[in-house]
Design a protein around this motif. Sequence first.
Motif, PDB file in Angstrom:
ATOM      1  N   VAL B  82      41.288 125.450 -28.775  1.00 20.95           N
ATOM      2  CA  VAL B  82      40.617 126.526 -28.054  1.00 20.95           C
ATOM      3  C   VAL B  82      41.589 127.031 -26.996  1.00 20.95           C
ATOM      4  CG1 VAL B  82      38.686 127.138 -26.559  1.00 20.95           C
ATOM      5  CG2 VAL B  82      38.348 125.507 -28.404  1.00 20.95           C
ATOM      6  N   LYS B  83      41.958 128.295 -27.083  1.00 19.40           N
ATOM      7  CA  LYS B  83      42.885 128.872 -26.103  1.00 19.40           C
ATOM      8  C   LYS B  83      42.208 130.033 -25.411  1.00 19.40           C
ATOM      9  CE  LYS B  83      47.639 127.859 -27.394  1.00 19.40           C
ATOM     10  NZ  LYS B  83      48.944 128.411 -27.728  1.00 19.40           N
ATOM     11  N   ASN B  84      42.078 129.950 -24.104  1.00 22.97           N
ATOM     12  CA  ASN B  84      41.522 131.050 -23.338  1.00 22.97           C
ATOM     13  C   ASN B  84      42.362 131.265 -22.091  1.00 22.97           C
ATOM     14  OD1 ASN B  84      39.071 132.012 -24.702  1.00 22.97           O
ATOM     15  ND2 ASN B  84      38.404 129.896 -24.484  1.00 22.97           N
ATOM     16  N   ARG B  85      41.923 132.203 -21.234  1.00 23.15           N
ATOM     17  CA  ARG B  85      42.696 132.488 -20.024  1.00 23.15           C
ATOM     18  C   ARG B  85      42.662 131.315 -19.053  1.00 23.15           C
ATOM     19  NH1 ARG B  85      40.142 136.382 -16.894  1.00 23.15           N
ATOM     20  NH2 ARG B  85      38.401 136.045 -18.284  1.00 23.15           N
ATOM     21  N   LEU B  86      41.481 130.698 -18.888  1.00 16.37           N
ATOM     22  CA  LEU B  86      41.320 129.688 -17.847  1.00 16.37           C
ATOM     23  C   LEU B  86      41.556 128.272 -18.339  1.00 16.37           C
ATOM     24  CD1 LEU B  86      38.149 131.056 -15.995  1.00 16.37           C
ATOM     25  CD2 LEU B  86      40.549 131.406 -15.428  1.00 16.37           C
ATOM     26  N   VAL B  87      41.451 128.060 -19.629  1.00 16.82           N
ATOM     27  CA  VAL B  87      41.610 126.703 -20.144  1.00 16.82           C
ATOM     28  C   VAL B  87      42.166 126.736 -21.566  1.00 16.82           C
ATOM     29  CG1 VAL B  87      39.293 126.481 -21.149  1.00 16.82           C
ATOM     30  CG2 VAL B  87      40.444 124.456 -20.308  1.00 16.82           C
ATOM     31  N   GLN B  88      42.979 125.740 -21.867  1.00 17.21           N
ATOM     32  CA  GLN B  88      43.446 125.548 -23.243  1.00 17.21           C
ATOM     33  C   GLN B  88      43.136 124.096 -23.616  1.00 17.21           C
ATOM     34  OE1 GLN B  88      47.431 126.842 -24.014  1.00 17.21           O
ATOM     35  NE2 GLN B  88      47.171 128.765 -22.935  1.00 17.21           N
ATOM     36  N   SER B  96      34.453 108.753 -36.461  1.00 21.19           N
ATOM     37  CA  SER B  96      33.087 109.215 -36.176  1.00 21.19           C
ATOM     38  C   SER B  96      32.610 108.745 -34.808  1.00 21.19           C
ATOM     39  CB  SER B  96      32.140 108.697 -37.259  1.00 21.19           C
ATOM     40  OG  SER B  96      32.166 107.287 -37.264  1.00 21.19           O
ATOM     41  N   TRP B  97      33.318 107.772 -34.215  1.00 20.36           N
ATOM     42  CA  TRP B  97      32.863 107.261 -32.917  1.00 20.36           C
ATOM     43  C   TRP B  97      33.960 107.319 -31.842  1.00 20.36           C
ATOM     44  CZ3 TRP B  97      35.591 102.835 -31.588  1.00 20.36           C
ATOM     45  CH2 TRP B  97      36.238 102.175 -32.640  1.00 20.36           C
ATOM     46  N   CYS B  98      35.024 108.061 -32.062  1.00 20.74           N
ATOM     47  CA  CYS B  98      36.096 108.151 -31.072  1.00 20.74           C
ATOM     48  C   CYS B  98      36.714 109.550 -31.123  1.00 20.74           C
ATOM     49  CB  CYS B  98      37.157 107.089 -31.334  1.00 20.74           C
ATOM     50  SG  CYS B  98      38.527 107.147 -30.167  1.00 20.74           S
ATOM     51  N   SER B  99      36.654 110.242 -30.003  1.00 21.25           N
ATOM     52  CA  SER B  99      37.207 111.596 -29.954  1.00 21.25           C
ATOM     53  C   SER B  99      37.784 111.857 -28.575  1.00 21.25           C
ATOM     54  CB  SER B  99      36.105 112.617 -30.272  1.00 21.25           C
ATOM     55  OG  SER B  99      35.060 112.498 -29.326  1.00 21.25           O
ATOM     56  N   GLN B 100      38.514 112.955 -28.475  1.00 20.83           N
ATOM     57  CA  GLN B 100      39.180 113.257 -27.208  1.00 20.83           C
ATOM     58  C   GLN B 100      39.432 114.764 -27.113  1.00 20.83           C
ATOM     59  OE1 GLN B 100      42.586 110.924 -25.059  1.00 20.83           O
ATOM     60  NE2 GLN B 100      43.544 112.159 -26.620  1.00 20.83           N
ATOM     61  N   VAL B 101      39.353 115.282 -25.899  1.00 20.52           N
ATOM     62  CA  VAL B 101      39.769 116.658 -25.636  1.00 20.52           C
ATOM     63  C   VAL B 101      40.984 116.602 -24.719  1.00 20.52           C
ATOM     64  CG1 VAL B 101      39.125 118.899 -24.667  1.00 20.52           C
ATOM     65  CG2 VAL B 101      37.414 117.527 -25.867  1.00 20.52           C
ATOM     66  N   VAL B 102      42.099 117.167 -25.157  1.00 20.05           N
ATOM     67  CA  VAL B 102      43.296 117.293 -24.321  1.00 20.05           C
ATOM     68  C   VAL B 102      43.218 118.675 -23.687  1.00 20.05           C
ATOM     69  CG1 VAL B 102      45.802 117.219 -24.242  1.00 20.05           C
ATOM     70  CG2 VAL B 102      44.569 115.854 -25.942  1.00 20.05           C
ATOM     71  N   ARG B 103      43.236 118.728 -22.349  1.00 21.08           N
ATOM     72  CA  ARG B 103      42.867 119.972 -21.670  1.00 21.08           C
ATOM     73  C   ARG B 103      43.878 120.337 -20.592  1.00 21.08           C
ATOM     74  NH1 ARG B 103      37.329 118.683 -20.113  1.00 21.08           N
ATOM     75  NH2 ARG B 103      36.660 119.606 -22.081  1.00 21.08           N
ATOM     76  N   LEU B 104      44.171 121.615 -20.516  1.00 19.22           N
ATOM     77  CA  LEU B 104      44.982 122.158 -19.420  1.00 19.22           C
ATOM     78  C   LEU B 104      44.205 123.303 -18.782  1.00 19.22           C
ATOM     79  CD1 LEU B 104      48.608 122.458 -20.873  1.00 19.22           C
ATOM     80  CD2 LEU B 104      47.821 120.869 -19.127  1.00 19.22           C
ATOM     81  N   HIS B 105      43.778 123.123 -17.538  1.00 23.48           N
ATOM     82  CA  HIS B 105      43.175 124.237 -16.810  1.00 23.48           C
ATOM     83  C   HIS B 105      44.282 125.051 -16.167  1.00 23.48           C
ATOM     84  CE1 HIS B 105      39.301 121.859 -16.699  1.00 23.48           C
ATOM     85  NE2 HIS B 105      38.893 123.053 -17.072  1.00 23.48           N
ATOM     86  N   VAL B 106      44.011 126.305 -15.957  1.00 23.44           N
ATOM     87  CA  VAL B 106      45.011 127.162 -15.343  1.00 23.44           C
ATOM     88  C   VAL B 106      45.339 126.627 -13.931  1.00 23.44           C
ATOM     89  CG1 VAL B 106      43.309 128.782 -14.337  1.00 23.44           C
ATOM     90  CG2 VAL B 106      45.590 129.589 -14.944  1.00 23.44           C
ATOM     91  N   GLY B 107      46.599 126.556 -13.615  1.00 29.42           N
ATOM     92  CA  GLY B 107      47.021 126.149 -12.272  1.00 29.42           C
ATOM     93  C   GLY B 107      47.135 124.657 -12.057  1.00 29.42           C
ATOM     94  N   GLN B 108      46.701 123.840 -13.016  1.00 28.75           N
ATOM     95  CA  GLN B 108      46.699 122.401 -12.780  1.00 28.75           C
ATOM     96  C   GLN B 108      47.990 121.756 -13.287  1.00 28.75           C
ATOM     97  OE1 GLN B 108      43.047 120.967 -14.512  1.00 28.75           O
ATOM     98  NE2 GLN B 108      41.931 121.322 -12.612  1.00 28.75           N
ATOM     99  N   PRO B 109      48.654 120.961 -12.436  1.00 31.06           N
ATOM    100  CA  PRO B 109      49.944 120.392 -12.823  1.00 31.06           C
ATOM    101  C   PRO B 109      49.828 119.063 -13.576  1.00 31.06           C
ATOM    102  CG  PRO B 109      49.513 119.925 -10.526  1.00 31.06           C
ATOM    103  CD  PRO B 109      48.319 120.679 -11.030  1.00 31.06           C
ATOM    104  N   TYR B 110      48.695 118.824 -14.206  1.00 32.12           N
ATOM    105  CA  TYR B 110      48.497 117.572 -14.935  1.00 32.12           C
ATOM    106  C   TYR B 110      47.757 117.830 -16.239  1.00 32.12           C
ATOM    107  CZ  TYR B 110      43.952 118.012 -12.666  1.00 32.12           C
ATOM    108  OH  TYR B 110      42.741 118.493 -12.216  1.00 32.12           O
ATOM    109  N   VAL B 111      47.830 116.856 -17.142  1.00 35.40           N
ATOM    110  CA  VAL B 111      47.112 116.938 -18.416  1.00 35.40           C
ATOM    111  C   VAL B 111      45.829 116.125 -18.290  1.00 35.40           C
ATOM    112  CG1 VAL B 111      47.273 116.618 -20.911  1.00 35.40           C
ATOM    113  CG2 VAL B 111      49.352 116.932 -19.552  1.00 35.40           C
ATOM    114  N   GLU B 112      44.732 116.722 -18.693  1.00 34.78           N
ATOM    115  CA  GLU B 112      43.446 116.010 -18.637  1.00 34.78           C
ATOM    116  C   GLU B 112      43.088 115.529 -20.036  1.00 34.78           C
ATOM    117  OE1 GLU B 112      40.266 118.201 -16.720  1.00 34.78           O
ATOM    118  OE2 GLU B 112      38.808 117.324 -18.094  1.00 34.78           O
ATOM    119  N   LEU B 113      42.815 114.236 -20.170  1.00 34.81           N
ATOM    120  CA  LEU B 113      42.354 113.679 -21.446  1.00 34.81           C
ATOM    121  C   LEU B 113      40.905 113.225 -21.252  1.00 34.81           C
ATOM    122  CD1 LEU B 113      45.410 111.409 -22.399  1.00 34.81           C
ATOM    123  CD2 LEU B 113      45.069 113.814 -22.896  1.00 34.81           C
TER     124      LEU B 113
END
Lengths: 175, 286
Positions: B82-88, B96-113
Amino acid sequence: PGDSSVLREAVAVAQHHDAVTGTEKQHVADDYARQLAAGWESCQLLVANALASLSGSKENFIFCNALNISVCPLTEVAGRFTVILYNPLGRHMSWPIRLPVNGASYAVTDPQGQPVPSEVVPISNFTHRLRGDGSSAMRELLFQASAPPLGFSTFMVSRMSRGDPRVPPAQTPAL
Amino acid sequence: TQPREIQNEHVRVLFDPLTGHLKEIQNLDKSISLPVFQSFYWYNASIGNDETPQASGAYIFRPNSSEPIPISGSKQVSTYLVKNRLVQEVHQNFSSWCSQVVRLHVGQPYVELEWTVGPIPVADGWGKEIISRFETTLQTDARFYTDSNGRQILERRRDYRPTWNLSQTEPVAGNYYPVNSRIFIKDKKFQLTVLTDRSQGGSSIFDGSLELMVHRRLLYDDNRGVGEPLVELGANKQGLVVRGRHLVLLDTVESAADQHRLLAQELFMAPYTVLAPGGGPSYRRG
C-alpha cells in the motif's frame, strides 16, 4: 465521579513478581486483568471530567480501547467527530493517528482550524481476521497529529460526500 | 510479483522480490545501507531430555534445539503493498497465524514493524516459542546490548558472564536476556537498534543477528511452582493473539543514541487519544 485510586491499587498489585514476569496461575492472570480494566474504566471518568472542566462543556467522551486492532464504534459510524490528543511528554510531539472508518474521504482540521493532510487506507486482512465480527470498518483514516508538551490538541474530523469541493482527487494505491 | 521497496524522506526499505522478506534498510540522511533479513521462527519447547528433565514453562525458556523453525515453511511470504502520501506499507503473511506490516510514515526516521501472532497452533503436541529474528552483516564479535529493567544499557557477550567462568549448557536459553525497551547490535561504524513496546526476551545467537521473543504457548509445566502449563486461552477458547510493534533504527554508532533515547520516550509515554461525537469541545489557548 472519577477515581484514580482504583487503577493505582491495581497497578500496585501488579508489581508482584508473578505479574511482572507472567509466572502467575491463569486464574490470577485473569484477576490482574480484571483489576486493571476496572481501574482504567474509573480513570476514564476522571479524564473525561478533566476535559469537561478544561473546555467548560460536558461532552460524551469516548475511549476506544481496541484501537490497536482498528475497533472504534464512534469513528466507524459518525460523520463528524473530534479527536483529542494528550501528550504526556515534556516536549512537542507529532504522532500518526489511525482510526477505523467506513467513509471514503474525510476532512481534518487542527486546533487553529487549518486543514491537516489526511488519507484513507485499507485495513489489512490480518486485522479483519483478528476482529471477527467486532467491527465493520473496512478502512482507516490516517493523519499526523501534533500536541504541545504536557498538553492537549483537538482535531475536527468530518466525512466528505462525493462532489464536495474539499474532496481531494482519488489516489489509486499501488497494489 | 512481490513489492520491491517502500521509502520516505529518511528511510528506504528493500524487499526480496522472490521471497517477500525484508532484505535491506537504508538510512538516506546518512547514506547508510545495511543488508537486514527479517523473519519469524519458532523454537520447539523442550519437554525434558536425557541431560535434565527440565521442561520449558512459565519460568523457564528451554528449546529442544538451537535451530528455530521458519514459520513460513515454504520460505516465501505472501505480500501486499500500500503506497500513499502519508504512509507506505508492505503487509506480509507468514502463515495463517503470523503476519506483519512493515510501515513507513511520512517524516519518520525509523521502520515500524507491526506484528500479529496467534493463536499459536499446538495440535501437533509441540509447545512453541515465537521469535522475530534480524540477520545482518554487522561484525558484532559475540556482543549485543540490552537495557536492564529500564535502567542502563548493558553489554551482553554470548556464552560469557563478566564475573565468573561460565560453562554454557544451553546455547539459546543461556544467552537470552530481558529486553525492557531496546536491544541493539553494532560494529565499528553502524548500529541497528530495535525498540519494543513491551518487555520481551532477546538475544544475539550468532554474530550479526538479533532476535526477540514475541509470543509463546506451552503444553507442560516447568515444575517451578506455577503448577500449570503456559497455555493461555482467549475469550473464544483458542490461544491468545498478540499484536505489537518493533521500531527499527539504523544509524552510525556515534549518533544512534540521539535517536533511540528520544524515540523510546515517545514509545513509553505515547500520546493518548480521546474521542467525542460531533464538533466536540472548544479549548482556550491557556
